[in-house]
Design an enzyme around this catalytic site. Structure first.
Site, short mmCIF file in Angstrom:
data_model
loop_
_atom_site.label_atom_id
_atom_site.label_comp_id
_atom_site.label_asym_id
_atom_site.label_seq_id
_atom_site.Cartn_x
_atom_site.Cartn_y
_atom_site.Cartn_z
N HIS A 46 0.83 -1.22 0.00
CA HIS A 46 0.00 0.00 0.00
C HIS A 46 0.86 1.26 0.00
O HIS A 46 0.48 2.28 0.55
CB HIS A 46 -0.99 0.00 1.18
CG HIS A 46 -2.09 -1.02 0.98
ND1 HIS A 46 -3.26 -0.73 0.33
CD2 HIS A 46 -2.17 -2.33 1.33
CE1 HIS A 46 -4.03 -1.81 0.29
NE2 HIS A 46 -3.38 -2.80 0.89
N GLU A 175 -7.15 1.39 -17.04
CA GLU A 175 -7.76 0.98 -15.76
C GLU A 175 -8.34 2.17 -15.01
O GLU A 175 -9.41 2.09 -14.43
CB GLU A 175 -6.73 0.28 -14.87
CG GLU A 175 -6.67 -1.20 -15.12
CD GLU A 175 -6.16 -1.97 -13.92
OE1 GLU A 175 -6.91 -2.10 -12.92
OE2 GLU A 175 -5.03 -2.47 -13.98
N ASP A 187 1.24 -2.11 -10.30
CA ASP A 187 0.90 -3.34 -11.03
C ASP A 187 1.33 -3.30 -12.50
O ASP A 187 2.05 -4.19 -12.94
CB ASP A 187 -0.59 -3.66 -10.87
CG ASP A 187 -0.96 -3.87 -9.41
OD1 ASP A 187 -0.04 -4.01 -8.59
OD2 ASP A 187 -2.15 -3.88 -9.10
C1 GLA Z 1 -3.61 -3.41 -5.12
C2 GLA Z 1 -3.39 -2.21 -6.05
C3 GLA Z 1 -1.92 -1.83 -6.10
C4 GLA Z 1 -1.37 -1.66 -4.68
C5 GLA Z 1 -1.69 -2.89 -3.83
C6 GLA Z 1 -1.28 -2.73 -2.38
O1 GLA Z 1 -3.04 -4.55 -5.65
O2 GLA Z 1 -3.82 -2.53 -7.36
O3 GLA Z 1 -1.77 -0.65 -6.87
O4 GLA Z 1 -1.88 -0.49 -4.10
O5 GLA Z 1 -3.07 -3.17 -3.84
O6 GLA Z 1 0.13 -2.67 -2.26
#
Ligand code: GLA
Length: 404
Positions: A46, A175, A187
């Site tokens: 996070h 997204e 991601d």
């Molecule tokens: C999800 C979100 C990411 C990141 C994680 C927590 O996977 O898509 O962008 O914030 O939670 O690390």
């Protein structure tokens, strides 16, 4: 649109998608095949939307994309996992999401259309079939895998000549702007830029990247999927994003040089925590301490101290449970069983939390005892077994050779 378990291997999935393509679209030239991996995050939970550093890597599970030209200027999208199809001409791509799986690739098509127009590239009609072996909602980023994979495949097929960063940004905008998820940058960057045998170090404030080697001959990455899927996860994720924004808003007055929560020092938080709502204080504490833990973990890995890196992972889990409150009993159980196993360096929940997977870093020889213990102790408490899989790394999005 992805499979609900991770057992199908890469070559099986590739062959299955080729067969499915022939079955649904009939004979003709074989499709071009592309693959994009999923990702697992080991440190920096996070932190991406707080401007902090993260340390993910790509895994050898992901999205397969079969593409063949068609004579009109239409694009059709189908999936081996969902009967809903999409078809439109390039000129009439929808403005609004449909709340179906194909929102993700359609969001990317819209971005690709802008690039093609800017470059004066002719748009070809395309039949596209998607398949994959990433479980949805397990924290392994099936959405970034499909978006980055689509951007990669379309860039190649249409010969746009995009830079890797342009593809990653197209996936991110798809997204955020089309699907409507306020996700951080981790991601798509992980899917697009991770390399084998290393963790990606991504500083989400200035977007610099580096590859930190991880000896995957000696150590393994195992994922234990609790199979818990929370409908509320999206709302709870956005709530954490809001709470972190509130924490920063309150603390920035006390530290004028801070431009995001990542910059706030622990002394600043300590001095002003009493003025924050307790829940906001807990969220800030996780973020600020996780930044320090992630920096320590990076130094540990650079000096080859995988045990110390693992220790940081396990401390991160405790903070996600107690301060960020995104764990569930199933994930806590998996972490507890993992770290009690000889040869395990560390374990923590990965992805957003609220269910999904625990990632375990361990010495290779400990894989079998770990698997036994996770299954035994989890089953005794919850009456069902988790899925436990070990993962290889992945070199990132690519075109796959056509079999002879
Ligand atoms: C999800 C979100 C990411 C990141 C994680 C927590 O996977 O898509 O962008 O914030 O939670 O690390």
């Amino acid at each position: 649109m992805h499979g609900e378990d991770m057992r199908e291997t890469g070559s099986d999935a590739d062959a299955a998608l080729r067969r499915a393509f022939a079955a649904s679209l009939g004979p003709g030239a074989p499709p071009r095949m592309f693959f994009a991996p999923g990702r697992v995050n080991l440190m920096g939970a996070h932190l991406d939307y707080n401007g902090g550093p993260v340390m993910p890597t790509a895994i050898d599970r992901g999205t397969w994309i079969a593409v063949r030209e068609r004579p009109d200027a239409r694009v059709s999208l189908a999936s081996t996992h969902d009967a809903a199809r999409f078809e439109a001409s390039w000129r009439d791509l929808p403005e609004q999401r449909a709340s179906r799986w194909h929102d993700y690739p359609v969001g990317v098509l819209r971005e690709i259309l802008l690039h093609a127009r800017a470059r004066g590239v002719r748009l070809l009609g395309l039949d596209i079939l998607f398949g994959g072996n990433l479980p949805i909602g397990a924290g392994l980023s099936s959405s970034a895998s499909i978006c980055v994979g689509t951007a990669f495949a379309l860039d190649r097929v249409l010969r746009l000549g995009l830079e890797p960063l342009e593809r990653v940004e197209a996936a991110l905008r798809a997204e955020r702007a089309f699907v409507g998820v306020q996700c951080g940058i981790m991601d798509p960057f992980a899917v697009g830029f991770a390399r084998e045998r290393s963790l990606l170090w991504l500083d989400c404030k200035d977007r610099t990247t580096e590859h930190v080697p991880l000896d995957l001959e000696r150590y393994s990455i195992v994922l234990a999927d609790s199979l818990v899927r929370r409908e509320l996860a999206q709302g709870a994720f956005n709530e954490r994003v809001q709470q972190c924004a509130s924490a920063f808003e309150a603390l920035q007055d006390h530290q004028r040089d801070a431009v995001c929560l990542r910059d706030v020092r622990l002394e600043t938080l300590r001095a002003h925590e009493h003025g924050l709502e307790p829940v906001i204080g807990r969220r800030a504490r996780h973020v600020i301490e996780e930044v320090a833990r992630t920096l320590e973990a990076r130094s540990a890995l650079l000096r080859g101290d995988v045990r110390a890196f693992g220790g940081a992972m396990t401390r991160a889990h405790a903070s996600l449970r107690d301060h960020f409150e995104v764990s569930v009993p199933e994930l806590d159980q998996l972490v507890e069983s993992a770290v009690a196993t000889e040869g395990v360096c560390g374990a923590r929940l990965t992805g957003a939390g609220f269910g999904g997977c625990v990632v375990v870093l361990l010495e290779k020889e400990a894989e079998a005892p770990l698997r036994d213990r996770l299954v035994r102790e989890f089953s005794a408490r919850f009456g069902r077994a988790p899925h436990v899989e070990s993962f290889r790394g992945d070199p990132g999005p690519r075109e796959l050779p056509t079999p002879r």
